[in-house]
Motif scaffolding. Structure first.
Motif, PDB file in Angstrom:
ATOM      1  N   GLY A  49       0.788  -1.228   0.000  1.00 18.04           N
ATOM      2  CA  GLY A  49       0.000   0.000   0.000  1.00 18.04           C
ATOM      3  C   GLY A  49       0.816   1.273   0.000  1.00 18.04           C
ATOM      4  N   ILE A  50       2.108   1.183   0.356  1.00 20.39           N
ATOM      5  CA  ILE A  50       2.920   2.397   0.395  1.00 20.39           C
ATOM      6  C   ILE A  50       4.108   2.322  -0.559  1.00 20.39           C
ATOM      7  N   ILE A  51       4.193   1.246  -1.375  1.00 13.95           N
ATOM      8  CA  ILE A  51       5.287   1.141  -2.338  1.00 13.95           C
ATOM      9  C   ILE A  51       4.727   1.093  -3.748  1.00 13.95           C
ATOM     10  N   ASP A  52       5.591   1.367  -4.692  1.00 21.81           N
ATOM     11  CA  ASP A  52       5.243   1.278  -6.106  1.00 21.81           C
ATOM     12  C   ASP A  52       5.514  -0.143  -6.567  1.00 21.81           C
ATOM     13  N   THR A  53       4.490  -0.989  -6.549  1.00 12.93           N
ATOM     14  CA  THR A  53       4.665  -2.409  -6.876  1.00 12.93           C
ATOM     15  C   THR A  53       5.081  -2.612  -8.329  1.00 12.93           C
ATOM     16  N   ASP A  54       4.602  -1.772  -9.224  1.00  9.21           N
ATOM     17  CA  ASP A  54       4.995  -1.902 -10.639  1.00  9.21           C
ATOM     18  C   ASP A  54       6.495  -1.667 -10.797  1.00  9.21           C
ATOM     19  N   ARG A  55       7.006  -0.704 -10.064  1.00 13.01           N
ATOM     20  CA  ARG A  55       8.436  -0.405 -10.137  1.00 13.01           C
ATOM     21  C   ARG A  55       9.269  -1.567  -9.614  1.00 13.01           C
ATOM     22  N   ILE A  56       8.845  -2.153  -8.504  1.00 10.83           N
ATOM     23  CA  ILE A  56       9.562  -3.288  -7.933  1.00 10.83           C
ATOM     24  C   ILE A  56       9.493  -4.493  -8.873  1.00 10.83           C
ATOM     25  N   GLN A  57       8.336  -4.712  -9.468  1.00 13.15           N
ATOM     26  CA  GLN A  57       8.186  -5.836 -10.397  1.00 13.15           C
ATOM     27  C   GLN A  57       9.103  -5.674 -11.609  1.00 13.15           C
ATOM     28  N   GLU A  58       9.183  -4.454 -12.123  1.00 12.38           N
ATOM     29  CA  GLU A  58       9.931  -4.202 -13.352  1.00 12.38           C
ATOM     30  C   GLU A  58      11.440  -4.162 -13.127  1.00 12.38           C
ATOM     31  N   TYR A  59      11.872  -3.536 -12.026  1.00 11.65           N
ATOM     32  CA  TYR A  59      13.299  -3.283 -11.855  1.00 11.65           C
ATOM     33  C   TYR A  59      13.980  -4.138 -10.789  1.00 11.65           C
ATOM     34  N   VAL A  60      13.199  -4.953 -10.062  1.00  7.94           N
ATOM     35  CA  VAL A  60      13.785  -5.803  -9.037  1.00  7.94           C
ATOM     36  C   VAL A  60      13.472  -7.270  -9.279  1.00  7.94           C
ATOM     37  N   VAL A  61      12.182  -7.604  -9.275  1.00  8.73           N
ATOM     38  CA  VAL A  61      11.781  -9.004  -9.404  1.00  8.73           C
ATOM     39  C   VAL A  61      12.158  -9.575 -10.772  1.00  8.73           C
ATOM     40  N   LYS A  62      11.811  -8.869 -11.829  1.00  5.81           N
ATOM     41  CA  LYS A  62      12.066  -9.352 -13.186  1.00  5.81           C
ATOM     42  C   LYS A  62      13.553  -9.583 -13.458  1.00  5.81           C
ATOM     43  N   PRO A  63      14.447  -8.622 -13.117  1.00  5.15           N
ATOM     44  CA  PRO A  63      15.884  -8.881 -13.328  1.00  5.15           C
ATOM     45  C   PRO A  63      16.410 -10.065 -12.524  1.00  5.15           C
ATOM     46  N   LEU A  64      15.881 -10.282 -11.312  1.00  5.09           N
ATOM     47  CA  LEU A  64      16.346 -11.406 -10.498  1.00  5.09           C
ATOM     48  C   LEU A  64      15.939 -12.750 -11.088  1.00  5.09           C
ATOM     49  N   LEU A  65      14.818 -12.784 -11.784  1.00  7.18           N
ATOM     50  CA  LEU A  65      14.319 -14.032 -12.360  1.00  7.18           C
ATOM     51  C   LEU A  65      14.990 -14.373 -13.684  1.00  7.18           C
ATOM     52  N   GLU A  66      15.623 -13.416 -14.319  1.00  8.09           N
ATOM     53  CA  GLU A  66      16.270 -13.665 -15.600  1.00  8.09           C
ATOM     54  C   GLU A  66      17.607 -14.369 -15.391  1.00  8.09           C
ATOM     55  N   PRO A  67      17.982 -15.273 -16.301  1.00  5.48           N
ATOM     56  CA  PRO A  67      19.272 -15.972 -16.193  1.00  5.48           C
ATOM     57  C   PRO A  67      20.433 -14.990 -16.236  1.00  5.48           C
ATOM     58  N   PHE A  68      21.399 -15.200 -15.364  1.00  8.10           N
ATOM     59  CA  PHE A  68      22.573 -14.323 -15.316  1.00  8.10           C
ATOM     60  C   PHE A  68      23.775 -15.204 -14.947  1.00  8.10           C
ATOM     61  N   LYS A  69      24.557 -15.565 -15.925  1.00 10.19           N
ATOM     62  CA  LYS A  69      25.561 -16.616 -15.753  1.00 10.19           C
ATOM     63  C   LYS A  69      26.842 -16.172 -15.051  1.00 10.19           C
ATOM     64  N   THR A  70      27.059 -14.903 -14.971  1.00 10.79           N
ATOM     65  CA  THR A  70      28.360 -14.447 -14.480  1.00 10.79           C
ATOM     66  C   THR A  70      28.400 -14.178 -12.981  1.00 10.79           C
ATOM     67  N   LEU A  71      27.266 -14.313 -12.294  1.00 15.44           N
ATOM     68  CA  LEU A  71      27.258 -14.066 -10.852  1.00 15.44           C
ATOM     69  C   LEU A  71      27.594 -15.359 -10.123  1.00 15.44           C
ATOM     70  N   GLU A  72      28.867 -15.556  -9.781  1.00 18.11           N
ATOM     71  CA  GLU A  72      29.301 -16.836  -9.232  1.00 18.11           C
ATOM     72  C   GLU A  72      30.018 -16.717  -7.888  1.00 18.11           C
ATOM     73  N   PHE A  73      30.445 -15.515  -7.484  1.00 21.36           N
ATOM     74  CA  PHE A  73      31.276 -15.380  -6.296  1.00 21.36           C
ATOM     75  C   PHE A  73      30.431 -15.015  -5.090  1.00 21.36           C
ATOM     76  N   LYS A  74      30.408 -15.926  -4.150  1.00 20.34           N
ATOM     77  CA  LYS A  74      29.549 -15.722  -2.991  1.00 20.34           C
ATOM     78  C   LYS A  74      29.940 -14.478  -2.204  1.00 20.34           C
ATOM     79  N   GLU A  75      31.231 -14.178  -2.093  1.00 16.53           N
ATOM     80  CA  GLU A  75      31.672 -13.048  -1.296  1.00 16.53           C
ATOM     81  C   GLU A  75      31.185 -11.717  -1.864  1.00 16.53           C
ATOM     82  N   SER A  76      31.061 -11.631  -3.178  1.00 18.69           N
ATOM     83  CA  SER A  76      30.694 -10.358  -3.804  1.00 18.69           C
ATOM     84  C   SER A  76      29.322 -10.400  -4.464  1.00 18.69           C
ATOM     85  N   LEU A  77      28.504 -11.394  -4.113  1.00 14.79           N
ATOM     86  CA  LEU A  77      27.214 -11.554  -4.772  1.00 14.79           C
ATOM     87  C   LEU A  77      26.331 -10.316  -4.595  1.00 14.79           C
ATOM     88  N   ILE A  78      26.214  -9.823  -3.360  1.00 17.01           N
ATOM     89  CA  ILE A  78      25.342  -8.671  -3.107  1.00 17.01           C
ATOM     90  C   ILE A  78      25.838  -7.448  -3.877  1.00 17.01           C
TER      91      ILE A  78
END
Length: 483
Positions: A49-78
């Motif tokens: 109710g206080i966040i822009d859900t469309d923005r989160i869906q487009e710029y957060v959730v969607k990129p996280l769900l897409e395949p990304f092969k180069t993110l492999e290092f646990k220490e620097s993942l974040i």
């Protein structure tokens, strides 16, 4: 008991967050399965109710769900997620529970990853706000009409759109232990009086409250103690009012959630200025003088009339005395004025409490009761009605400048003094009042400045509005009391 730092275990962190929010139903915890080569358990947490859900869906959730092969290092993942996946600005991280909870309350979205003792904060607030409107409390026939809104960021945006300089500084603070409210200090570096700015910071830091429900609390802190009937910190709902004050070297304080800014220091002569004076040619010399006369009438008219009726009616010509002084009316002059002023105050208060559709009816009833009927029944003298009418109109002329409290208090005080002591009492009371006003200071600046202490170079924008080009190019200075 919630620890200060996050756990590596995701479920422990989620459990602690839910307990902090007392399992409220609008706290949303969304689990997602990432498209990374090594699947990570990720939870997205936010208040619905206080966040822009469309923005989160487009710029957060969607990129996280897409395949990304180069993110492999646990220490620097974040760090890699922040730098290479999220397409939002001003992304922050924290390993503290308090920072995480505050971020959620302020409308941010939190991302927690199992095995990492750190949370990602994504700006996503979408607060409801009204559209830009004219300032209703300080209307002007000419000049900018846009007023401040309840959203602090919108107000700062409007001010920056007018003051286009890197010297405009904004200092953010928060107050409240139960519920935090953002407060911003605005000033122009190189123009602001440094002593005044330091005093503003000092007084604001002394504010200790559970929650900030009204900006008046901030005004009281800026005014200092003891309390006074005069405003030592005024408010304005106009953008140009804030901007002009900042250019004069003053400090503006904006409290999130309130459609006005607090201006300090505030001087007595500020009460007689109006925004439209700087946009029109008419009245550049007379407007402020007329307002000063109205202030005097609002304070002294009832008292002077009572003093004449009680002590000096024999000094007047017989014809004048019979025309203006009570003869066979039921009530004495003092009580006529006291009751009429009380009734006017009741009408004013009632007009803000009843539905708008009933205001006309209230005005009609008030006119009948206070006006012709009371005079016909010989309850009050017609001149008493005239005096009260002049007093009320004169008072409301400066109402939006914050003078009502001082006018109402002084009017009643002088009315009582005049009833018992006449003009001698009024003169003594006025002398004491002036001495008292001389002792007042707004953040160390004498309240009656530039009159007392007298500073001729500052009079160019006091009793009258001086030449605009001269005013713009001149530097304003304030006499400070550093004792």
């Amino acid at each position: 008991m919630i620890k200060k730092e996050l756990h590596e275990c995701l479920q422990d962190n989620i459990s602690n967050i839910k307990n902090t929010f007392h399992h409220t139903s609008d706290l949303i915890v969304r689990k997602i399965k990432t498209g990374f080569p090594n699947s990570f358990e990720i939870n997205i947490v936010y208040l619905d109710g206080i966040i822009d859900t469309d923005r989160i869906q487009e710029y957060v959730v969607k990129p996280l769900l897409e395949p990304f092969k180069t993110l492999e290092f646990k220490e620097s993942l974040i760090d890699e997620i922040i730098e290479r996946i999220f397409e939002t600005a001003d992304v922050k991280t924290t390993n503290q529970y308090k920072g995480l909870i505050d971020a959620i309350v302020q409308g941010n979205t939190i991302i927690l990853i199992n095995g990492y003792q750190k949370g990602i904060i994504i700006p996503s607030a979408k607060w409801k706000e009204r559209s830009l409107e004219e300032s209703q409390g300080e209307r002007s026939p000419k000049g900018p009409v846009i007023g401040l809104t309840e959203q602090m960021k919108t107000n700062i945006n409007l001010i920056r759109s007018t003051i286009k300089t890197p010297d405009l500084c904004v200092e953010a603070m928060e107050f409240g232990t139960i519920s935090k409210t953002a407060v911003s200090i605005l000033f122009i570096a190189g123009t602001v009086d440094k002593g005044i700015l330091m005093e503003v910071r000092k007084r604001l830091k002394s504010l200790k409250i559970k929650y900030l429900l009204n900006s008046k609390v901030v005004e009281y802190v800026l005014e200092g103690k003891p309390r006074t009937i005069f405003n030592l910190a005024r408010t304005t709902g106009r953008i140009d009012g804030v901007v002009s004050s900042l250019y004069e070297g003053r400090v503006a304080i904006i409290v999130d959630g309130f459609p006005h800014a607090i201006i300090t220091p505030t001087l007595f002569m500020d009460m007689f200025q109006a925004p439209d004076e700087y946009h029109v040619k008419m009245g550049w010399f007379t407007n402020r003088i007329i307002r000063m006369i109205c202030f005097i009438l609002a304070v002294y008219s009832p008292g002077v009339y009572v003093a004449i009726a009680n002590f000096h009616k024999d000094d007047l010509p017989n014809k004048v005395s019979k025309a203006i002084i009570t003869k066979d009316e039921l009530l004495p002059t003092f009580w006529e004025l006291a009751i009429l002023l009380f009734f006017i105050r009741v009408l004013l208060d009632a007009s803000f409490r009843i539905p708008k559709s009933a205001v006309i009816l209230l005005s009609l009833i008030g006119t009948i009761v206070v006006g012709e009927t009371a005079v016909t029944a010989k309850l009050i003298h017609p001149v008493s009605l005239i005096i009260v009418g002049i007093t009320a109109i004169s008072s409301y002329l400066l109402a939006n400048r914050g003078t009502l409290a001082a006018e109402n208090t002084l009017r009643l005080l002088f009315l009582i003094i005049a009833h018992f002591f006449g003009f001698n009492g009024l003169i003594i009371a006025s002398t004491i009042l002036i001495i008292y006003m001389v002792s007042l200071k707004s953040l160390g600046v004498p309240y009656l400045s530039p009159l007392i202490p007298f500073r001729i170079q500052e009079l160019k924008d006091t009793f009258y509005r001086g030449d605009l080009q001269t005013l713009i190019n001149s530097k304003h200075t304030y006499t400070e009391d550093n004792d």
